[in-house]
Design an enzyme around this catalytic site. Structure first.
Site, PDB file in Angstrom:
ATOM      1  N   ASP A  51       0.851  -1.188   0.000  1.00 50.99           N
ATOM      2  CA  ASP A  51       0.000   0.000   0.000  1.00 50.99           C
ATOM      3  C   ASP A  51       0.892   1.245   0.000  1.00 50.99           C
ATOM      4  OD1 ASP A  51       0.970  -0.105   2.625  1.00 50.99           O
ATOM      5  OD2 ASP A  51      -0.901  -0.974   3.354  1.00 50.99           O
ATOM      6  N   ASP A  53       1.377   4.916   1.596  1.00 49.22           N
ATOM      7  CA  ASP A  53       0.951   5.860   2.627  1.00 49.22           C
ATOM      8  C   ASP A  53       1.537   7.230   2.346  1.00 49.22           C
ATOM      9  OD1 ASP A  53      -0.568   4.111   4.309  1.00 49.22           O
ATOM     10  OD2 ASP A  53       1.312   3.130   4.797  1.00 49.22           O
ATOM     11  N   ASP A 125       8.315   3.333  13.743  1.00 49.47           N
ATOM     12  CA  ASP A 125       8.899   2.226  14.493  1.00 49.47           C
ATOM     13  C   ASP A 125      10.374   1.941  14.200  1.00 49.47           C
ATOM     14  OD1 ASP A 125       8.051   1.305  12.023  1.00 49.47           O
ATOM     15  OD2 ASP A 125       6.769  -0.297  12.801  1.00 49.47           O
TER      16      ASP A 125
HETATM   17  P1  ATP Z   1       3.581  -3.398   5.104  1.00 51.58           P
HETATM   18  O1  ATP Z   1       2.526  -2.484   4.509  1.00 51.58           O
HETATM   19  O2  ATP Z   1       4.447  -4.047   4.110  1.00 51.58           O
HETATM   20  O3  ATP Z   1       3.016  -4.307   6.111  1.00 51.58           O
HETATM   21  P2  ATP Z   1       4.468  -0.976   6.355  1.00 51.58           P
HETATM   22  O4  ATP Z   1       5.781  -0.587   6.942  1.00 51.58           O
HETATM   23  O5  ATP Z   1       3.958  -0.126   5.243  1.00 51.58           O
HETATM   24  O6  ATP Z   1       4.590  -2.479   5.939  1.00 51.58           O
HETATM   25  P3  ATP Z   1       2.029  -0.273   7.687  1.00 51.58           P
HETATM   26  O7  ATP Z   1       1.313  -0.979   8.755  1.00 51.58           O
HETATM   27  O8  ATP Z   1       1.388  -0.107   6.364  1.00 51.58           O
HETATM   28  O9  ATP Z   1       3.432  -1.005   7.532  1.00 51.58           O
HETATM   29  O10 ATP Z   1       2.423   1.145   8.293  1.00 51.58           O
HETATM   30  C1  ATP Z   1       2.936   2.220   7.513  1.00 51.58           C
HETATM   31  C2  ATP Z   1       4.010   2.971   8.294  1.00 51.58           C
HETATM   32  O11 ATP Z   1       3.458   3.491   9.517  1.00 51.58           O
HETATM   33  C3  ATP Z   1       5.189   2.123   8.739  1.00 51.58           C
HETATM   34  O12 ATP Z   1       6.148   1.996   7.740  1.00 51.58           O
HETATM   35  C4  ATP Z   1       5.696   2.892   9.949  1.00 51.58           C
HETATM   36  O13 ATP Z   1       6.452   3.995   9.562  1.00 51.58           O
HETATM   37  C5  ATP Z   1       4.403   3.400  10.569  1.00 51.58           C
HETATM   38  N1  ATP Z   1       3.878   2.448  11.586  1.00 51.58           N
HETATM   39  C6  ATP Z   1       2.978   1.467  11.409  1.00 51.58           C
HETATM   40  N2  ATP Z   1       2.712   0.813  12.537  1.00 51.58           N
HETATM   41  C7  ATP Z   1       3.454   1.400  13.476  1.00 51.58           C
HETATM   42  C8  ATP Z   1       3.616   1.191  14.891  1.00 51.58           C
HETATM   43  N3  ATP Z   1       2.951   0.216  15.523  1.00 51.58           N
HETATM   44  N4  ATP Z   1       4.477   2.010  15.549  1.00 51.58           N
HETATM   45  C9  ATP Z   1       5.138   2.994  14.916  1.00 51.58           C
HETATM   46  N5  ATP Z   1       5.030   3.233  13.609  1.00 51.58           N
HETATM   47  C10 ATP Z   1       4.203   2.459  12.887  1.00 51.58           C
HETATM   48 MG    MG Z   2       2.151  -0.338   4.318  1.00 57.28          MG
END
Ligand code: ATP
Ligand code: MG
Length: 379
Positions: A51, A53, A125
């Site tokens: 996705d 963001d 994170d």
């Molecule tokens: P994927 O979509 O592949 O699972 P992602 O890193 O994009 O990985 P998302 O859950 O879509 O994960 O979250 C987007 C972003 O938001 C992350 O890359 C991170 O920067 C932030 N984020 C998400 N969850 C947390 C959390 N629990 N604590 C701190 N930051 C977070």
């Molecule tokens: Mg993501």
């Protein structure tokens, strides 16, 4: 803090068109706007992002005004979803500081404090998840050394692990997942902190853990994730009734293979596998007192599922499917000639058959002939 800025040109074909539209609209309205998080990380690694963001200095209400088809969501953190179809939306978050402001009484007065780009970086994170991409300048902005970590395939937490994991224990399972997804190593601090604090996971709501479990196990590396969760003592806080066996390994590898082949997968199947042994053990106990095979099966299923949803909640439709898969196993094993047509026409036949097949290839080799029978019956 002075960020590293690196020029990177991503091939347009890897960038989501709708996400680009959103970025352009916010940019034209005069705000700062970036792609952020997992999508930047994955694009840099040549992986297809799940996705896209977006982070901006525009306030949620201001973003909402820019897009006719958008809605404000979230009470704790207000975000904007820009809708592109019934299923597809792009999430836009306003820069915010990780600080939660409380009044003297301890009551949260501002849980939604907006901040600058720098504030937004430190509430994320891991370093690799805190990269921002400026589409117009074609530039990655890195305040925390995420680029270096990606290069070295290392995962470091932003701030102190002990604090960041206790703030949000879900970060521990995210660390495990990214470690496997990116074949990266976890920092020593992360490793020892997870070993110390794994039990904090039990403070997370079962509903949130359901969402996280889907991400943990419906991917191309789910067996490795399973092994790591077990190694770090996290698995028992998600599935306390589950213990590794060959059936689970087969099912996880099979799920990964299906995803690689673009075949559909359902979490019902995996959870049915995870809980099968517990269901069997419960059944044996109940059957000693309960004469009806059917009632004993039903009760064992009920109890195991009730135990499970205390940790990870499972939606009703999903538990219904798990029960269907389980209840069909003894029926398939019997191969009763009068029931064959009925079973073949059951909408859950395929799933129950796949379940039986994996059992025969792992914990129940004595079922090979039964599988042969049902393979032939379908032809
Ligand atoms: P994927 O979509 O592949 O699972 P992602 O890193 O994009 O990985 P998302 O859950 O879509 O994960 O979250 C987007 C972003 O938001 C992350 O890359 C991170 O920067 C932030 N984020 C998400 N969850 C947390 C959390 N629990 N604590 C701190 N930051 C977070
Ligand atoms: Mg993501």
């Amino acid at each position: 803090m002075k960020p590293v800025r690196q020029n990177v040109k991503f091939d347009k074909k890897f960038l989501d068109k709708d996400a680009l539209k959103v970025v352009n609209t916010i940019h034209k309205a005069g705000f700062e706007v970036y792609l952020v998080g997992g999508c930047v990380r994955d694009l840099l690694l040549g992986l297809e992002p799940k996705d896209f963001d977006i982070a901006t200095n525009a306030k949620p209400e201001q973003v909402h005004k820019l897009f006719k088809r958008s809605r404000l969501i979230g009470r704790r953190f207000r975000l904007v979803h820009v809708m592109f179809s019934a299923r597809k939306f792009i999430e836009v978050a306003t820069f915010r500081s990780g600080q939660v402001q409380t009044a003297k009484s301890g009551v949260i007065v501002c849980d939604n404090c907006y901040g600058s780009l720098e504030d937004d970086v430190v509430r994320r994170d891991f370093n690799i998840n805190a990269l921002y991409y400026d589409i117009h300048k074609q530039e990655v902005i890195d305040y925390v050394g995420g680029l270096k970590d990606l290069e070295a395939k290392e995962i470091h937490i932003i701030g102190k692990a002990k604090l960041r994991f206790s703030e949000d224990p879900v970060r521990m399972i995210r660390a495990i997942r990214f470690g496997e997804k990116l074949s990266a190593s976890l920092s020593d601090e992360i490793k020892s902190c997870i070993l110390d604090q794994a039990s904090l996971l039990s403070n997370i709501s079962p509903a949130r853990l359901y969402e996280e479990c889907i991400k943990l196990f419906q991917n191309e590396y789910s067996f490795k994730v399973y092994e790591q969760l077990e190694k770090y003592g996290l698995l028992k806080h998600l599935f306390k009734q589950t213990h590794k066996n060959d059936f689970i390994k087969k099912a996880l590898l099979n799920t990964s293979a299906r995803i690689k082949q673009n075949k559909p997968v359902t979490p019902a199947f995996l959870f049915a596998v995870f809980l099968w042994q517990a269901q069997n053990e419960r059944f044996v106990m109940i059957k000693k007192k309960q004469r009806s095979f059917y009632l004993a099966m039903n009760q064992a299923s009920e109890e195991v599922i009730i135990n499970q949803i205390k940790q990870v909640s499972l939606p009703k439709w999903l538990t219904a499917r798990i029960r269907d898969i389980w209840m069909m196993q003894p029926k398939l094993e019997k191969m009763h000639p009068k029931k064959v047509q009925d079973l073949l026409q059951n909408p859950r036949f395929r799933m129950a058959y796949d379940f039986l097949l994996l059992r025969s290839q792992s914990i129940n080799p004595e079922l090979k002939d039964v599988v042969k029978f049902w393979t032939k019956a379908q032809q």
